[in-house]
Design a protein around this motif. Structure first.
Motif, short mmCIF file in Angstrom:
data_model
loop_
_atom_site.label_atom_id
_atom_site.label_comp_id
_atom_site.label_asym_id
_atom_site.label_seq_id
_atom_site.Cartn_x
_atom_site.Cartn_y
_atom_site.Cartn_z
N UNK A 46 33.89 -35.20 -34.65
CA UNK A 46 34.62 -36.40 -35.05
C UNK A 46 35.65 -36.17 -36.16
N UNK A 47 35.68 -34.97 -36.70
CA UNK A 47 36.63 -34.69 -37.78
C UNK A 47 38.05 -34.58 -37.22
N UNK A 48 38.97 -35.26 -37.83
CA UNK A 48 40.39 -35.22 -37.40
C UNK A 48 41.19 -34.35 -38.36
N UNK A 49 42.05 -33.52 -37.77
CA UNK A 49 42.91 -32.62 -38.57
C UNK A 49 44.36 -32.87 -38.18
N UNK A 50 45.20 -33.03 -39.15
CA UNK A 50 46.64 -33.22 -38.89
C UNK A 50 47.36 -31.90 -39.15
N UNK A 60 58.75 -29.37 -32.00
CA UNK A 60 59.31 -29.62 -30.68
C UNK A 60 58.28 -30.40 -29.86
N UNK A 61 58.71 -31.43 -29.10
CA UNK A 61 57.88 -32.35 -28.29
C UNK A 61 56.59 -32.73 -29.02
N UNK A 62 56.75 -33.20 -30.24
CA UNK A 62 55.61 -33.54 -31.10
C UNK A 62 55.09 -34.95 -30.79
N UNK A 63 54.40 -35.12 -29.64
CA UNK A 63 53.81 -36.41 -29.31
C UNK A 63 52.72 -36.77 -30.32
N UNK A 64 51.96 -35.79 -30.72
CA UNK A 64 50.96 -36.00 -31.77
C UNK A 64 50.82 -34.73 -32.57
N UNK A 65 50.56 -34.91 -33.85
CA UNK A 65 50.35 -33.76 -34.71
C UNK A 65 48.91 -33.69 -35.16
N UNK A 66 48.04 -34.56 -34.58
CA UNK A 66 46.63 -34.61 -34.98
C UNK A 66 45.74 -34.18 -33.83
N UNK A 67 44.64 -33.51 -34.18
CA UNK A 67 43.62 -33.13 -33.20
C UNK A 67 42.25 -33.51 -33.77
N UNK A 74 34.88 -28.87 -28.92
CA UNK A 74 36.24 -28.40 -28.66
C UNK A 74 37.24 -29.36 -29.27
N UNK A 75 38.38 -28.83 -29.58
CA UNK A 75 39.44 -29.65 -30.17
C UNK A 75 40.20 -30.37 -29.05
N UNK A 76 40.64 -31.60 -29.36
CA UNK A 76 41.48 -32.32 -28.40
C UNK A 76 42.83 -31.62 -28.28
N UNK A 77 43.57 -31.95 -27.19
CA UNK A 77 44.84 -31.29 -26.89
C UNK A 77 45.89 -31.58 -27.96
N UNK A 78 46.64 -30.52 -28.30
CA UNK A 78 47.71 -30.66 -29.29
C UNK A 78 49.04 -30.38 -28.63
N UNK A 79 50.00 -31.29 -28.78
CA UNK A 79 51.32 -31.12 -28.18
C UNK A 79 52.35 -30.57 -29.16
N UNK A 80 51.94 -30.25 -30.33
CA UNK A 80 52.89 -29.78 -31.35
C UNK A 80 53.29 -28.33 -31.07
N UNK A 81 54.59 -28.10 -31.01
CA UNK A 81 55.14 -26.74 -30.89
C UNK A 81 56.16 -26.56 -32.00
N UNK A 82 56.06 -25.45 -32.68
CA UNK A 82 56.98 -25.20 -33.81
C UNK A 82 57.98 -24.12 -33.42
N UNK A 83 59.25 -24.48 -33.48
CA UNK A 83 60.32 -23.53 -33.13
C UNK A 83 61.06 -23.11 -34.40
#
Length: 356
Positions: A46-50, A60-67, A74-83
């Motif tokens: 239940x712990x959330x990490x930003x 890039x395509x940062x729909x969410x920055x939290x998991x 297991x961690x939830x899906x992360x869409x954050x990509x850093x370019x």
């Protein structure tokens, strides 16, 4: 068994069971360019990490920055990509398909030989998309004007320059005043080191009386010792061919340049038959005089017995020698006189014949 020891083992077992039965999540799944500062190796359900991109990188395509750490561990899906941020290359360095470089890239600059660098020789792509230093300039090395040799002068290739300096790569000729000759470098230039080519020493030089050549004569020359760069001309006797330069020159070594040679004419050594010479077929008896000049070629005709056709074979006159091909068979007097149309030169030519 000691009852105190048994109680201790039971407590440890209960503690182990209570910890391991509870699912946890490991270190968050970060990729290049993400900020890892403050992240732990283990997180509870239940712990959330930003998560965020570190400096020098853009999301890039940062729909969410939290998991979130799920019940399955297991961690939830992360869409954050850093370019990485990009820095534009200086225009002179741009190439097709390469107009910028990523954050942290290091550009190293060098100048071609004969040029000195003005400015920094290195530049780094910074986090804000700019280069740490502008590209340097490459300035051509310059040399002080060369000194003319004693008893000589300098003739510059580029006669339009002015001032008391000359640029890298510019060149000139050192010349000595007659009858002196340059001993050393006749050509000079401004070198990459900023120095100039050392001038030669001008020394009096003479060559011996011009030598004679076999079957040749010297034209327009007085038979005496001559000075540096003086010339004499040769020509050959009639029917001899001059091989080499018709003119020789007195060199700075005191020797003459290479002498030409008069090459002798040749005789076609057959009594009966037909040849191809000077773009036409002729009977040997009609070759008057029987003389082929050095370097000229004559075609003889051989019989190809298998194909029953004439085969042309060329031979070249080399300084008095003209070899008759081994395949050539000189016809007898009767055959030559009564059946000339049966000779190899008169029948159909073989397919490789190029003379008809």
């Amino acid at each position: 068994m000691n009852p105190n020891l048994a109680l201790l083992l039971l407590c440890q077992l209960a503690l182990y069971t209570s910890v391991t039965s509870k699912n946890v999540c490991g270190h968050p799944p970060v990729t290049d360019g993400m900020d890892t500062l403050g992240l732990k190796h283990v997180y509870e359900i239940g712990k959330e990490v930003t998560l965020a991109c570190e400096r020098g990188y853009t999301p890039v395509k940062a729909k969410t920055a939290s998991i979130t750490c799920s019940a399955s561990g297991e961690w939830t899906k992360l869409d954050l990509v850093c370019s990485p941020k990009m820095c534009p290359l200086p225009k002179p360095m741009q190439k097709p398909g390469m107009i910028d470089v990523p954050f942290k890239s290091v550009l190293n600059y060098t100048c071609d030989d004969g040029y000195v660098m003005i400015g920094a020789n290195e530049s780094v792509c910074l986090h804000d998309g700019t280069l740490s230093a502008p590209p340097p300039m490459c300035k051509a090395v310059s040399c002080a004007l060369p000194q003319a040799p004693k008893h000589g002068k300098i003739v510059y290739d580029n006669k339009k320059f002015t001032g008391d300096e000359i640029q890298y790569g510019q060149s000139w000729t050192y010349e000595c005043l007659p009858p002196r000759a340059p001993i050393g470098n006749e050509r000079g230039s401004c070198l990459a080191s900023g120095n100039v080519t050392e001038p030669p020493v001008c020394k009096e030089v003479s060559c011996s009386i011009p030598p004679t050549i076999d079957h040749g004569i010297i034209t327009f020359a007085v038979m005496r010792e001559v000075g540096y760069k003086e010339k004499v001309k040769y020509q050959c006797q009639e029917h001899y061919v001059l091989d080499g330069s018709e003119e020789i020159q007195c060199q700075n070594t005191g020797n003459w340049s290479t002498l030409p040679v008069c090459r002798a004419p040749c005789k076609v050594n057959i009594n009966r038959g037909r040849i191809f010479y000077n773009a036409k077929k002729i009977w040997i008896g009609d070759l008057k005089p029987n003389r082929i000049l050095h370097g000229e070629s004559v075609v003889f005709y051989c019989l190809n017995k298998e194909l029953k056709c004439g085969s042309p074979v060329a031979s070249q006159c080399i300084d008095g020698t003209l070899n008759t091909p081994e395949c050539f068979k000189e016809p007898g007097k009767m055959e030559y006189t009564l059946k000339p149309k049966s000779l190899p030169s008169e029948i159909a030519m073989c397919p490789t014949d190029l003379t008809k």
